[in-house]
Design a protein around this motif. Sequence first.
Motif, PDB file in Angstrom:
ATOM      1  N   ALA A  97       0.851  -1.190   0.000  1.00  0.00           N
ATOM      2  CA  ALA A  97       0.000   0.000   0.000  1.00  0.00           C
ATOM      3  C   ALA A  97       0.887   1.241   0.000  1.00  0.00           C
ATOM      4  O   ALA A  97       1.898   1.291   0.696  1.00  0.00           O
ATOM      5  N   GLN A  98       0.478   2.242  -0.787  1.00  0.00           N
ATOM      6  CA  GLN A  98       1.229   3.495  -0.892  1.00  0.00           C
ATOM      7  C   GLN A  98       0.323   4.699  -0.679  1.00  0.00           C
ATOM      8  O   GLN A  98       0.576   5.760  -1.225  1.00  0.00           O
ATOM      9  N   GLY A  99      -0.731   4.525   0.056  1.00  0.00           N
ATOM     10  CA  GLY A  99      -1.698   5.593   0.273  1.00  0.00           C
ATOM     11  C   GLY A  99      -3.076   5.116  -0.139  1.00  0.00           C
ATOM     12  O   GLY A  99      -3.275   3.967  -0.505  1.00  0.00           O
ATOM     13  N   ARG A 100      -4.030   6.022  -0.076  1.00  0.00           N
ATOM     14  CA  ARG A 100      -5.422   5.681  -0.389  1.00  0.00           C
ATOM     15  C   ARG A 100      -5.564   5.203  -1.836  1.00  0.00           C
ATOM     16  O   ARG A 100      -5.242   5.920  -2.769  1.00  0.00           O
ATOM     17  N   ALA A 101      -6.011   3.962  -2.013  1.00  0.00           N
ATOM     18  CA  ALA A 101      -6.278   3.365  -3.326  1.00  0.00           C
ATOM     19  C   ALA A 101      -5.060   3.408  -4.246  1.00  0.00           C
ATOM     20  O   ALA A 101      -5.193   3.518  -5.458  1.00  0.00           O
ATOM     21  N   THR A 102      -3.858   3.325  -3.653  1.00  0.00           N
ATOM     22  CA  THR A 102      -2.619   3.328  -4.427  1.00  0.00           C
ATOM     23  C   THR A 102      -1.720   2.211  -3.916  1.00  0.00           C
ATOM     24  O   THR A 102      -1.566   2.032  -2.713  1.00  0.00           O
ATOM     25  N   ILE A 103      -1.143   1.460  -4.849  1.00  0.00           N
ATOM     26  CA  ILE A 103      -0.253   0.361  -4.483  1.00  0.00           C
ATOM     27  C   ILE A 103       1.014   0.414  -5.332  1.00  0.00           C
ATOM     28  O   ILE A 103       1.034   1.010  -6.401  1.00  0.00           O
ATOM     29  N   SER A 104       2.056  -0.234  -4.833  1.00  0.00           N
ATOM     30  CA  SER A 104       3.260  -0.441  -5.637  1.00  0.00           C
ATOM     31  C   SER A 104       3.428  -1.941  -5.826  1.00  0.00           C
ATOM     32  O   SER A 104       3.116  -2.728  -4.928  1.00  0.00           O
ATOM     33  N   LEU A 105       3.868  -2.304  -7.014  1.00  0.00           N
ATOM     34  CA  LEU A 105       4.152  -3.702  -7.290  1.00  0.00           C
ATOM     35  C   LEU A 105       5.208  -3.811  -8.364  1.00  0.00           C
ATOM     36  O   LEU A 105       5.465  -2.868  -9.106  1.00  0.00           O
ATOM     37  N   GLN A 106       5.842  -4.969  -8.400  1.00  0.00           N
ATOM     38  CA  GLN A 106       6.881  -5.256  -9.383  1.00  0.00           C
ATOM     39  C   GLN A 106       6.442  -6.499 -10.150  1.00  0.00           C
ATOM     40  O   GLN A 106       6.356  -7.579  -9.584  1.00  0.00           O
ATOM     41  N   LEU A 107       6.151  -6.318 -11.419  1.00  0.00           N
ATOM     42  CA  LEU A 107       5.744  -7.437 -12.270  1.00  0.00           C
ATOM     43  C   LEU A 107       6.881  -7.766 -13.229  1.00  0.00           C
ATOM     44  O   LEU A 107       7.427  -6.868 -13.857  1.00  0.00           O
ATOM     45  N   PRO A 108       7.211  -9.045 -13.364  1.00  0.00           N
ATOM     46  CA  PRO A 108       8.222  -9.405 -14.364  1.00  0.00           C
ATOM     47  C   PRO A 108       7.712  -9.141 -15.783  1.00  0.00           C
ATOM     48  O   PRO A 108       6.505  -9.002 -16.003  1.00  0.00           O
ATOM     49  N   VAL A 109       8.609  -9.100 -16.741  1.00  0.00           N
ATOM     50  CA  VAL A 109       8.239  -8.925 -18.138  1.00  0.00           C
ATOM     51  C   VAL A 109       7.213  -9.995 -18.519  1.00  0.00           C
ATOM     52  O   VAL A 109       7.389 -11.175 -18.224  1.00  0.00           O
ATOM     53  N   GLY A 110       6.099  -9.561 -19.120  1.00  0.00           N
ATOM     54  CA  GLY A 110       5.071 -10.479 -19.577  1.00  0.00           C
ATOM     55  C   GLY A 110       4.048 -10.885 -18.535  1.00  0.00           C
ATOM     56  O   GLY A 110       3.089 -11.581 -18.849  1.00  0.00           O
ATOM     57  N   ALA A 111       4.223 -10.448 -17.290  1.00  0.00           N
ATOM     58  CA  ALA A 111       3.290 -10.813 -16.220  1.00  0.00           C
ATOM     59  C   ALA A 111       2.157  -9.801 -16.116  1.00  0.00           C
ATOM     60  O   ALA A 111       2.294  -8.644 -16.510  1.00  0.00           O
ATOM     61  N   SER A 112       1.034 -10.255 -15.574  1.00  0.00           N
ATOM     62  CA  SER A 112      -0.137  -9.396 -15.370  1.00  0.00           C
ATOM     63  C   SER A 112      -0.607  -9.510 -13.937  1.00  0.00           C
ATOM     64  O   SER A 112      -0.394 -10.521 -13.275  1.00  0.00           O
TER      65      SER A 112
END
Length: 132
Positions: free
Chosen positions: A82-97
């Motif tokens: 979580a990075q605040g209200r209705a905000t997230i951080s994520l790391q997706l590999p190439v080609g991932a969803s």
Amino acid sequence: MLVQSSGGVVKVFPAVSGRWPDASIAGLRTQGAFLLDASRSDGRTDWVRIHSEAGQPLLLQHGIDGDIDVRDERDRPVPWRAQGRATISLQLPVGASAVITRRGSSPDLAPRDVAPLGDAPVFGLPQPPVSR
């Protein structure tokens, strides 16, 4: 505005008028080489799907109220912060969803037609003459 990418944040439905309660978008390219699909109904964001083409970190303002689930296309949890209200951080590999939904919901993730709010001229086409 349906999607905005600025300052490293991808924002979903950041400036949709309250008079426009339903929207469905598919395949919009965003900053960071992501493809985005999303759906909104009754003035609320239902789900967001984000596909990474370059494996870049993502800061996503998804706009979904309340608790969320973040899962891959096979329904496995995807790590996020979580990075605040209705905000997230994520790391997706190439080609991932990742699919972001309200906690416990299983929405239909297909793009959908949204009914117009009224008659409007078709952009770019000649209009019929007005009879008097």
